[in-house]
Design a protein around this motif. Structure first.
Motif, PDB file in Angstrom:
ATOM      1  N   ALA A  72       0.779  -1.239  -0.192  1.00  0.00           N
ATOM      2  CA  ALA A  72       0.088   0.093   0.270  1.00  0.00           C
ATOM      3  C   ALA A  72       0.557   1.522   0.252  1.00  0.00           C
ATOM      4  O   ALA A  72       0.831   2.115  -0.066  1.00  0.00           O
ATOM      5  N   LEU A  73       2.544   1.434   0.782  1.00  0.00           N
ATOM      6  CA  LEU A  73       3.480   2.631   0.996  1.00  0.00           C
ATOM      7  C   LEU A  73       3.925   2.872  -0.064  1.00  0.00           C
ATOM      8  O   LEU A  73       5.026   3.298  -0.006  1.00  0.00           O
ATOM      9  N   LEU A  84      10.603  -4.504  -4.256  1.00  0.00           N
ATOM     10  CA  LEU A  84      10.588  -3.566  -3.559  1.00  0.00           C
ATOM     11  C   LEU A  84      12.056  -3.078  -2.748  1.00  0.00           C
ATOM     12  O   LEU A  84      11.464  -1.470  -2.764  1.00  0.00           O
ATOM     13  N   GLU A  85      12.735  -3.317  -3.675  1.00  0.00           N
ATOM     14  CA  GLU A  85      13.812  -2.878  -3.376  1.00  0.00           C
ATOM     15  C   GLU A  85      13.840  -0.807  -4.416  1.00  0.00           C
ATOM     16  O   GLU A  85      14.748  -0.134  -3.736  1.00  0.00           O
ATOM     17  N   LYS A  86      13.212  -1.518  -5.616  1.00  0.00           N
ATOM     18  CA  LYS A  86      13.634  -0.228  -6.294  1.00  0.00           C
ATOM     19  C   LYS A  86      11.722   0.227  -6.607  1.00  0.00           C
ATOM     20  O   LYS A  86      11.864   0.971  -6.737  1.00  0.00           O
ATOM     21  N   ALA A  87      11.295   0.065  -5.066  1.00  0.00           N
ATOM     22  CA  ALA A  87       9.805   0.895  -5.597  1.00  0.00           C
ATOM     23  C   ALA A  87      10.172   2.096  -4.238  1.00  0.00           C
ATOM     24  O   ALA A  87      10.597   1.471  -2.718  1.00  0.00           O
ATOM     25  N   PRO A  88       9.849   2.747  -5.077  1.00  0.00           N
ATOM     26  CA  PRO A  88       9.939   4.586  -3.790  1.00  0.00           C
ATOM     27  C   PRO A  88       8.426   4.313  -2.972  1.00  0.00           C
ATOM     28  O   PRO A  88       7.292   3.529  -2.810  1.00  0.00           O
ATOM     29  N   SER A  89       8.535   4.581  -1.665  1.00  0.00           N
ATOM     30  CA  SER A  89       7.441   4.226  -1.061  1.00  0.00           C
ATOM     31  C   SER A  89       6.245   5.899  -1.171  1.00  0.00           C
ATOM     32  O   SER A  89       6.764   6.969  -1.930  1.00  0.00           O
ATOM     33  N   VAL A  90       5.190   5.935  -0.697  1.00  0.00           N
ATOM     34  CA  VAL A  90       5.052   7.713  -0.941  1.00  0.00           C
ATOM     35  C   VAL A  90       4.989   8.467   0.058  1.00  0.00           C
ATOM     36  O   VAL A  90       5.525   9.401  -0.427  1.00  0.00           O
ATOM     37  N   LEU A  91       7.002   8.646   0.966  1.00  0.00           N
ATOM     38  CA  LEU A  91       6.876   9.506   2.016  1.00  0.00           C
ATOM     39  C   LEU A  91       8.148  10.097   0.701  1.00  0.00           C
ATOM     40  O   LEU A  91       8.340  10.832   0.759  1.00  0.00           O
ATOM     41  N   GLU A  92       9.084   8.612   0.447  1.00  0.00           N
ATOM     42  CA  GLU A  92      10.144   9.515  -0.645  1.00  0.00           C
ATOM     43  C   GLU A  92       9.288  10.429  -1.484  1.00  0.00           C
ATOM     44  O   GLU A  92       9.969  10.928  -2.283  1.00  0.00           O
ATOM     45  N   GLY A  98       8.651  17.662  -3.639  1.00  0.00           N
ATOM     46  CA  GLY A  98       8.622  18.833  -2.010  1.00  0.00           C
ATOM     47  C   GLY A  98       8.344  19.114  -1.208  1.00  0.00           C
ATOM     48  O   GLY A  98       7.712  20.442  -1.085  1.00  0.00           O
ATOM     49  N   PHE A  99       7.240  17.429  -0.577  1.00  0.00           N
ATOM     50  CA  PHE A  99       6.648  18.375   0.514  1.00  0.00           C
ATOM     51  C   PHE A  99       6.680  18.174   1.365  1.00  0.00           C
ATOM     52  O   PHE A  99       8.412  16.728   1.647  1.00  0.00           O
ATOM     53  N   ASP A 100       6.309  18.459   2.499  1.00  0.00           N
ATOM     54  CA  ASP A 100       7.300  17.861   3.743  1.00  0.00           C
ATOM     55  C   ASP A 100       6.729  17.105   4.509  1.00  0.00           C
ATOM     56  O   ASP A 100       5.254  16.756   3.598  1.00  0.00           O
ATOM     57  N   THR A 101       7.108  15.599   5.033  1.00  0.00           N
ATOM     58  CA  THR A 101       6.319  14.888   5.771  1.00  0.00           C
ATOM     59  C   THR A 101       6.327  13.961   6.489  1.00  0.00           C
ATOM     60  O   THR A 101       7.059  14.952   7.271  1.00  0.00           O
ATOM     61  N   VAL A 102       5.506  13.964   7.224  1.00  0.00           N
ATOM     62  CA  VAL A 102       5.192  13.349   8.842  1.00  0.00           C
ATOM     63  C   VAL A 102       4.872  12.119   9.531  1.00  0.00           C
ATOM     64  O   VAL A 102       4.028  11.860   7.984  1.00  0.00           O
ATOM     65  N   ARG A 163       2.799  23.041   1.855  1.00  0.00           N
ATOM     66  CA  ARG A 163       2.924  22.165   1.303  1.00  0.00           C
ATOM     67  C   ARG A 163       3.673  20.264   1.641  1.00  0.00           C
ATOM     68  O   ARG A 163       4.650  20.422   2.620  1.00  0.00           O
ATOM     69  N   MET A 164       2.513  19.506   2.582  1.00  0.00           N
ATOM     70  CA  MET A 164       2.487  18.425   3.084  1.00  0.00           C
ATOM     71  C   MET A 164       1.836  17.764   3.111  1.00  0.00           C
ATOM     72  O   MET A 164       0.440  17.428   2.767  1.00  0.00           O
ATOM     73  N   LEU A 165       2.521  15.969   3.420  1.00  0.00           N
ATOM     74  CA  LEU A 165       2.131  14.956   3.274  1.00  0.00           C
ATOM     75  C   LEU A 165       1.916  14.958   4.729  1.00  0.00           C
ATOM     76  O   LEU A 165       2.722  13.973   5.503  1.00  0.00           O
TER      77      LEU A 165
END
Length: 337
Positions: A72-73, A84-92, A98-102, A163-165
């Protein structure tokens, strides 16, 4: 992340996006989905609002948390061959755009069953772990000294940017159910104490999501809140959600999205496409695709319009959807015959 930045198709607009991950919530026990008990009064009251899209046929891609969230992520899912090792995550992906992520979590951070999700979470600019319980041995592994209302304190620790997730991971409705809610939510008393406790936990979860929404919707440039559960629960069979005792209803999950009017005004096409797909099948291993579509982040190397429910090219054929990591077709569910 730098390589992702160089491959982004375009820079998305501003806004605050919120992804809330529920735990063990089965839509068959939610009033908003037709359950006779009024377990989701808040969701029921807003589900027909013009700014809300309630997906009617969402399923989990597995029946356990870590396998689900690994798909999912990230860009990896049941319908592609991305390692999986090449799959970016939603946070990455969000950070590259350019989003700040929390990341805010009431789940355990370093338990033996939780570490893979913790690794994904570690990509966030800011992580707030609110569950201090540590599990290093097999056995019950969903413990917390806090109810999920503690995530509201976590939200107060962040300073929203343009800009934030924000990703929020709840303890939700995980067994042991009576440990998930305060005594004021001990409402249901029927013939099955386990079902009663589960329904009480869903009633409390509905309250928590409403409080999260009330908080984030007041942030400047709030755009959307997306809620989904990692998997369902087999409480009607006397089961929880382990894969060994698989039953299709354990994959029945809720998913809904609440949009701001600002988002709808600026992204009418995306909103209309999503609304058109609300009755189509969806498996939560495709959350990455949906979130990227909603946020307007497109990485050409990983973009899959047929797996993006925000795309007009979304492949909604029921026969193509699977659960249990592609080992079981959803249309083979006896209740769907």
């Amino acid at each position: 992340m730098n390589s992702l930045l160089s491959t982004l198709k375009e820079q998305p607009g501003e806004g605050v996006y919120v992804l809330v991950i529920g735990e063990s919530e089965n839509r068959l026990h939610m009033g908003a989905y037709g359950y006779p008990r009024s377990t989701t009064p808040w969701l029921t009251s807003i589900k027909d609002n013009s700014q809300v899209i309630l997906l009617e046929n969402a399923y989990s891609c597995y029946t356990e948390t870590v396998p689900v969230l690994t798909y999912a992520l990230t860009a990896q899912n049941q319908y592609n061959t991305i390692p999986l090792e090449k799959a970016p995550s939603v946070l990455e992906a969000a950070r590259a755009a350019g989003f700040d992520t929390v990341w805010i979590s009431n789940q355990m951070q370093f338990g033996m069953y939780d570490t893979p999700v913790s690794y994904i979470a570690s990509a966030a600019d800011k992580t707030i772990w609110l569950n201090s319980y540590l599990s290093t041995k097999p056995g019950p592994r969903a413990k917390s000294v806090n109810y999920d209302e503690i995530v509201l304190k976590g939200l107060k620790q962040i300073h929203p940017s343009n800009r934030m997730l924000i990703v929020i991971h709840l303890m939700g409705n995980h067994f042991i159910y009576k440990d998930r809610y305060p005594s004021s939510y001990n409402v249901y008393h029927g013939e099955n104490s386990s079902i009663d406790a589960y329904d009480n936990s869903i009633l409390y979860n509905d309250h928590i999501i409403s409080e999260i929404y009330n908080t984030v919707s007041n942030m400047p440039h709030f755009q959307t809140l997306i809620y989904f559960s990692d998997h369902g629960e087999g409480v009607d069979y006397g089961l929880t959600h382990d894969a060994v005792n698989f039953k299709y209803p354990i994959t029945y999950i809720p998913m809904y999205i609440i949009f701001s009017q600002e988002y709808i005004n600026n992204h009418a096409h995306t909103f209309d496409v999503l609304k058109a797909h609300k009755a189509n099948y969806f498996t939560n291993g495709l959350i990455f695709n949906a979130l990227m579509g909603i946020m307007g982040i497109q990485i050409p190397e990983f973009y899959e319009p047929k797996n993006d429910i925000t795309s007009a090219k979304y492949d909604s054929r029921p026969e193509r959807f699977y659960t249990m990591y592609s080992s079981k077709r959803i249309i083979d569910d006896p209740d769907k015959q």
